[in-house]
Design an enzyme around this catalytic site. Structure first.
Site, PDB file in Angstrom:
ATOM      1  N   ASN A   1      10.382 -60.627   9.080  1.00  0.00           N
ATOM      2  CA  ASN A   1       9.756 -59.778   9.955  1.00  0.00           C
ATOM      3  C   ASN A   1       8.220 -59.595   9.580  1.00  0.00           C
ATOM      4  O   ASN A   1       7.202 -59.709  10.096  1.00  0.00           O
ATOM      5  CB  ASN A   1      10.293 -58.524  10.195  1.00  0.00           C
ATOM      6  CG  ASN A   1       9.709 -57.506  10.651  1.00  0.00           C
ATOM      7  OD1 ASN A   1       8.912 -56.759  10.168  1.00  0.00           O
ATOM      8  ND2 ASN A   1       9.668 -57.293  12.153  1.00  0.00           N
TER       9      ASN A   1
ATOM     10  N   LYS B   1       4.720 -44.558  -1.547  1.00  0.00           N
ATOM     11  CA  LYS B   1       4.075 -45.266  -0.391  1.00  0.00           C
ATOM     12  C   LYS B   1       3.918 -44.210   0.862  1.00  0.00           C
ATOM     13  O   LYS B   1       3.058 -44.031   1.632  1.00  0.00           O
ATOM     14  CB  LYS B   1       5.249 -46.281   0.248  1.00  0.00           C
ATOM     15  CG  LYS B   1       4.535 -47.009   1.289  1.00  0.00           C
ATOM     16  CD  LYS B   1       5.863 -47.988   1.873  1.00  0.00           C
ATOM     17  CE  LYS B   1       6.211 -48.911   0.541  1.00  0.00           C
ATOM     18  NZ  LYS B   1       7.280 -49.876   0.970  1.00  0.00           N
TER      19      LYS B   1
ATOM     20  N   GLN C   1       9.287 -45.922  -2.159  1.00  0.00           N
ATOM     21  CA  GLN C   1       9.136 -45.263  -0.813  1.00  0.00           C
ATOM     22  C   GLN C   1       8.543 -43.901  -0.901  1.00  0.00           C
ATOM     23  O   GLN C   1       7.677 -43.654  -0.033  1.00  0.00           O
ATOM     24  CB  GLN C   1      10.557 -45.230  -0.235  1.00  0.00           C
ATOM     25  CG  GLN C   1      10.417 -44.951   1.333  1.00  0.00           C
ATOM     26  CD  GLN C   1      10.081 -46.279   2.113  1.00  0.00           C
ATOM     27  OE1 GLN C   1      10.778 -47.305   1.741  1.00  0.00           O
ATOM     28  NE2 GLN C   1       9.108 -46.367   3.073  1.00  0.00           N
TER      29      GLN C   1
ATOM     30  N   LYS D   1      16.226 -44.628   0.853  1.00  0.00           N
ATOM     31  CA  LYS D   1      16.463 -46.014   1.077  1.00  0.00           C
ATOM     32  C   LYS D   1      17.951 -46.088   1.076  1.00  0.00           C
ATOM     33  O   LYS D   1      18.763 -45.116   0.667  1.00  0.00           O
ATOM     34  CB  LYS D   1      15.836 -46.855  -0.032  1.00  0.00           C
ATOM     35  CG  LYS D   1      15.761 -48.384   0.547  1.00  0.00           C
ATOM     36  CD  LYS D   1      14.471 -48.652   1.329  1.00  0.00           C
ATOM     37  CE  LYS D   1      14.359 -49.865   1.916  1.00  0.00           C
ATOM     38  NZ  LYS D   1      13.096 -50.167   2.315  1.00  0.00           N
TER      39      LYS D   1
ATOM     40  N   LYS E   1      12.776 -40.706   4.316  1.00  0.00           N
ATOM     41  CA  LYS E   1      12.321 -41.739   5.236  1.00  0.00           C
ATOM     42  C   LYS E   1      12.384 -43.150   4.467  1.00  0.00           C
ATOM     43  O   LYS E   1      11.706 -43.024   3.310  1.00  0.00           O
ATOM     44  CB  LYS E   1      10.997 -41.345   5.869  1.00  0.00           C
ATOM     45  CG  LYS E   1      10.771 -42.467   6.900  1.00  0.00           C
ATOM     46  CD  LYS E   1      11.005 -42.042   8.216  1.00  0.00           C
ATOM     47  CE  LYS E   1      10.968 -43.169   9.251  1.00  0.00           C
ATOM     48  NZ  LYS E   1      12.148 -44.202   9.089  1.00  0.00           N
TER      49      LYS E   1
ATOM     50  N   THR F   1       4.363 -54.018   9.560  1.00  0.00           N
ATOM     51  CA  THR F   1       4.146 -54.115   8.227  1.00  0.00           C
ATOM     52  C   THR F   1       3.301 -55.361   8.070  1.00  0.00           C
ATOM     53  O   THR F   1       2.682 -55.194   7.184  1.00  0.00           O
ATOM     54  CB  THR F   1       5.491 -54.385   7.527  1.00  0.00           C
ATOM     55  OG1 THR F   1       6.377 -53.113   8.140  1.00  0.00           O
ATOM     56  CG2 THR F   1       5.339 -54.266   6.026  1.00  0.00           C
TER      57      THR F   1
ATOM     58  N   GLY G   1      14.984 -50.189   9.647  1.00  0.00           N
ATOM     59  CA  GLY G   1      15.288 -51.552   9.227  1.00  0.00           C
ATOM     60  C   GLY G   1      14.833 -51.986   7.706  1.00  0.00           C
ATOM     61  O   GLY G   1      13.798 -51.157   7.274  1.00  0.00           O
ATOM     62  N   ASP G   2      15.210 -52.883   7.245  1.00  0.00           N
ATOM     63  CA  ASP G   2      14.595 -53.582   5.992  1.00  0.00           C
ATOM     64  C   ASP G   2      15.317 -55.071   6.075  1.00  0.00           C
ATOM     65  O   ASP G   2      15.670 -55.640   7.314  1.00  0.00           O
ATOM     66  CB  ASP G   2      14.878 -52.941   4.866  1.00  0.00           C
ATOM     67  CG  ASP G   2      14.133 -53.256   3.630  1.00  0.00           C
ATOM     68  OD1 ASP G   2      12.969 -53.332   3.434  1.00  0.00           O
ATOM     69  OD2 ASP G   2      14.847 -54.044   2.747  1.00  0.00           O
TER      70      ASP G   2
ATOM     71  N   SER H   1       6.715 -46.191  11.825  1.00  0.00           N
ATOM     72  CA  SER H   1       7.847 -45.362  11.957  1.00  0.00           C
ATOM     73  C   SER H   1       7.550 -43.878  12.258  1.00  0.00           C
ATOM     74  O   SER H   1       8.322 -43.332  12.928  1.00  0.00           O
ATOM     75  CB  SER H   1       8.753 -45.488  10.713  1.00  0.00           C
ATOM     76  OG  SER H   1       9.670 -46.725  10.680  1.00  0.00           O
TER      77      SER H   1
HETATM   78  P1  NAP Z   1      13.404 -60.343   6.448  1.00  0.00           P
HETATM   79  O1  NAP Z   1      13.157 -60.175   7.885  1.00  0.00           O
HETATM   80  O2  NAP Z   1      15.147 -60.260   6.187  1.00  0.00           O
HETATM   81  O3  NAP Z   1      12.796 -61.549   5.876  1.00  0.00           O
HETATM   82  C1  NAP Z   1      12.904 -62.040   4.528  1.00  0.00           C
HETATM   83  C2  NAP Z   1      12.382 -63.413   4.202  1.00  0.00           C
HETATM   84  O4  NAP Z   1      12.002 -63.668   2.922  1.00  0.00           O
HETATM   85  C3  NAP Z   1      13.481 -64.508   4.805  1.00  0.00           C
HETATM   86  O5  NAP Z   1      12.564 -65.407   5.541  1.00  0.00           O
HETATM   87  C4  NAP Z   1      14.232 -64.842   3.608  1.00  0.00           C
HETATM   88  O6  NAP Z   1      14.631 -66.118   3.813  1.00  0.00           O
HETATM   89  C5  NAP Z   1      13.162 -64.790   2.592  1.00  0.00           C
HETATM   90  N1  NAP Z   1      13.476 -65.012   1.357  1.00  0.00           N
HETATM   91  C6  NAP Z   1      14.374 -64.321   0.868  1.00  0.00           C
HETATM   92  N2  NAP Z   1      14.417 -64.660  -0.581  1.00  0.00           N
HETATM   93  C7  NAP Z   1      13.492 -65.195  -0.750  1.00  0.00           C
HETATM   94  C8  NAP Z   1      12.930 -66.192  -1.914  1.00  0.00           C
HETATM   95  N3  NAP Z   1      13.591 -65.947  -3.056  1.00  0.00           N
HETATM   96  N4  NAP Z   1      12.025 -67.036  -1.816  1.00  0.00           N
HETATM   97  C9  NAP Z   1      11.531 -67.213  -0.639  1.00  0.00           C
HETATM   98  N5  NAP Z   1      11.803 -66.687   0.279  1.00  0.00           N
HETATM   99  C10 NAP Z   1      12.971 -65.665   0.306  1.00  0.00           C
HETATM  100  O7  NAP Z   1      13.017 -59.097   5.840  1.00  0.00           O
HETATM  101  P2  NAP Z   1      11.623 -58.398   6.118  1.00  0.00           P
HETATM  102  O8  NAP Z   1      11.899 -57.139   6.638  1.00  0.00           O
HETATM  103  O9  NAP Z   1      10.663 -59.507   6.431  1.00  0.00           O
HETATM  104  O10 NAP Z   1      11.209 -57.853   4.500  1.00  0.00           O
HETATM  105  C11 NAP Z   1      10.652 -58.545   3.440  1.00  0.00           C
HETATM  106  C12 NAP Z   1      10.115 -57.826   2.478  1.00  0.00           C
HETATM  107  O11 NAP Z   1       9.330 -56.767   2.734  1.00  0.00           O
HETATM  108  C13 NAP Z   1      11.355 -56.946   1.481  1.00  0.00           C
HETATM  109  O12 NAP Z   1      10.802 -56.658   0.266  1.00  0.00           O
HETATM  110  C14 NAP Z   1      11.126 -55.504   2.306  1.00  0.00           C
HETATM  111  O13 NAP Z   1      11.657 -54.592   1.560  1.00  0.00           O
HETATM  112  C15 NAP Z   1       9.837 -55.461   2.510  1.00  0.00           C
HETATM  113  N6  NAP Z   1       9.415 -54.549   3.655  1.00  0.00           N
HETATM  114  C16 NAP Z   1       9.624 -54.746   4.847  1.00  0.00           C
HETATM  115  C17 NAP Z   1       9.276 -53.738   5.938  1.00  0.00           C
HETATM  116  C18 NAP Z   1       9.728 -53.781   7.320  1.00  0.00           C
HETATM  117  O14 NAP Z   1       9.084 -53.259   8.174  1.00  0.00           O
HETATM  118  N7  NAP Z   1      10.497 -54.769   7.644  1.00  0.00           N
HETATM  119  C19 NAP Z   1       8.434 -52.657   5.355  1.00  0.00           C
HETATM  120  C20 NAP Z   1       7.877 -52.623   4.219  1.00  0.00           C
HETATM  121  C21 NAP Z   1       8.250 -53.573   3.032  1.00  0.00           C
HETATM  122  P3  NAP Z   1      16.049 -66.429   4.304  1.00  0.00           P
HETATM  123  O15 NAP Z   1      16.060 -66.308   6.066  1.00  0.00           O
HETATM  124  O16 NAP Z   1      16.503 -67.739   3.898  1.00  0.00           O
HETATM  125  O17 NAP Z   1      16.958 -65.426   3.846  1.00  0.00           O
END
Ligand code: NAP
Length: 448
Positions: free
Chosen positions: A244, A117, A114, A129, A93, A213, A168-169, A380
């Site tokens: 997100n 976690k 993961q 992943k 997962k 998250t 998603g991620d 999830s």
């Molecule tokens: P997302 O919706 O794609 O958002 C990522 C955000 O980070 C965007 O605003 C992006 O900006 C910004 N970003 C990327 N690189 C950056 C940098 N160097 N400095 C500052 N901002 C930056 O992704 P997300 O789902 O929120 O995921 C974010 C993190 O949480 C990742 O590490 C992911 O693996 C982790 N995570 C996510 C989930 C989930 O359920 N979604 C669960 C566990 C962990 P731009 O728009 O300019 O690209």
């Protein structure tokens, strides 16, 4: 990076040799092994039975070609990945990431994290992943759909509700999950809801999954504060990212009485001393898919800084919610000098080893991603439960379950850290609690 226990150093050296050039994966493995010294001292059979060695090698790694046709009729080609890392506790997962930086080392670091976690959530899920180096930015709806269909045309043969359940991620949200699910259904002729999570509410999704998250990270922070007899009311918070995780972390901080004064994207950050107006951020990011710099057009009193490191903004609590290695030792120094006392990782591995070391040396409560952002995957798993029982829970019921799970993870981290002689060290507690559960299951299931 700190020196490892002698036996663990040998295992780490083997990981370096077997996986050349995969720096993020090396970093994630080192971070876990660094906590396991007291564990192998007490239970040498984890090394003797080859469990740690096996845990550092994915059960299966799938790499495939993804050809698709763009709006100009040109053939495009990307690379797809799915790393099925460990199934000791349940089906693999973990999410899918679509971003140009994706390569095997990133997918393996995320898959490895993961495993632990998912164990911490207490739910029956293994670790995996996947993703692609496809960049959805600037692509039309039609292009995104065709890419997702091409990606699933290969992936479908490797996944299933009892085998491997992606979600998603970064770069993969509700829209992409919809296209992926549609293609899976078409190819297999099965309405197998439990094969993907993060689905739309009308077709098998779970309430709170979108928020999970970010909400979960803040629930974890709330637990840290409660343990100190404090709460979020009146606290000044800085969040990185505006995707997100960041958006729903901001929402929950605001609900619990804190003020988020800054957030960012990959271009720069905004500071709004009156508190970030979340409706504006959501409109920019969720509706227009625009830049965070647009915020100041609607809120001229706010400031936009053309630099990605938001950590110079003073705060009580820092929530890195953007990407890996976005907060380094210098940033940690700034946070500490400005009086920050809690750092919780909404993103995966956003703090470098140097930053983590500085937090530990300065008595900052540091909540690692594998504990603090586990609310996403936990919800999830709640989605999988609802799919299996053909049920749909209310928002309140689902959010209460999420809060309870985050409370459980917090307690488990603290109790385990105490047991192994590092009281208050959430990183050690998370690594050891996750590791021992998976390792015990692997031993029980034999050498497979
Ligand atoms: P997302 O919706 O794609 O958002 C990522 C955000 O980070 C965007 O605003 C992006 O900006 C910004 N970003 C990327 N690189 C950056 C940098 N160097 N400095 C500052 N901002 C930056 O992704 P997300 O789902 O929120 O995921 C974010 C993190 O949480 C990742 O590490 C992911 O693996 C982790 N995570 C996510 C989930 C989930 O359920 N979604 C669960 C566990 C962990 P731009 O728009 O300019 O690209």
């Amino acid at each position: 990076m700190p020196a490892l226990d002698e036996k663990l150093a040998v295992l780490y050296e083997e990981v370096l040799q077997r996986n050349p050039g995969e720096n993020e994966f090396h970093q994630a493995v080192h971070e876990v092994l660094d906590s396991l010294g007291p564990v192998v001292a007490k239970h040498p059979h984890y090394v003797d039975a080859g469990v740690i060695r096996r845990l550092c090698e994915p059960e299966r790694q799938i790499i495939f070609r993804v050809p698709w046709v763009d709006d100009q009729g040109q053939v495009q080609m990307n690379r797809g990945f799915r790393v099925e890392f460990n199934s000791a506790l349940g089906p693999y997962k973990g999410g899918l990431r679509f971003h140009p930086s994706v390569y095997l080392g990133i997918v393996k670091f995320l898959g490895y994290e993961q495993i632990f976690k998912n164990a911490l959530t207490g739910m029956p899920i293994g670790g995996g992943k996947g993703g692609s180096d496809f960049d959805p930015k600037g692509r039309s709806e039609g292009e995104v759909m065709r890419f997702c269909q091409a990606f699933m045309t290969e992936l479908y043969r490797h996944i299933g509700e009892y085998t491997d359940v992606p979600a998603g991620d970064v770069g993969v949200g509700g829209r992409e999950i919809g296209y992926l699910f549609g293609q899976y259904k078409k190819i297999t002729n099965r309405y197998e809801s439990g094969v993907l999570t993060g689905k739309g509410l009308a077709w098998g999704g779970s309430r709170v999954r979108t928020e999970a998250t970010g909400f979960g990270t803040v629930f974890f922070v709330d637990e840290i504060l409660k343990a100190r007899g404090d709460d979020l009311d009146g606290k000044r918070v800085v969040v990185s990212g505006s995707g997100n995780v960041a958006i729903y972390a901001i929402a929950k901080v605001q609900q619990l009485g804190g003020t988020v004064v800054a957030c960012s994207d990959s271009g720069g950050f905004i500071v709004d001393e009156k508190g970030i107006d979340l409706a504006t951020v959501k409109e920019i990011k969720e509706v227009h898919r625009g830049r965070i710099s647009d915020y100041v057009e609607r809120h001229p009193h706010a400031q936009y800084v053309d630099h990605t490191s938001v950590w110079s903004v003073p705060c009580d609590i820092a929530l890195p919610c953007a990407t890996q290695n976005e907060l380094n030792g210098t940033d940690a120094g700034l946070l500490i000098a400005n009086g920050c006392s809690i750092v919780a990782e909404g993103a995966n591995m956003p703090c470098t080893p140097d930053a983590v070391k500085r937090f530990e040396e300065n008595g900052i409560a540091f909540a690692p991603g594998k504990a603090a952002n586990a609310g996403g995957v936990a919800t999830s798993a709640l989605e999988m439960q609802q799919n299996a029982s053909r049920d749909s829970w209310t928002f309140k019921h689902t959010e209460d379950r999420l809060a309870e799970i985050m409370r459980g993870i917090h307690e488990r981290c603290l109790a385990t850290a105490d047991e192994y002689g590092s009281p208050g060290n959430y990183a050690a507690g998370a690594n050891i609690a996750g590791f021992t559960q998976v390792a015990d299951a692997m031993i029980a299931q034999g050498v497979i």
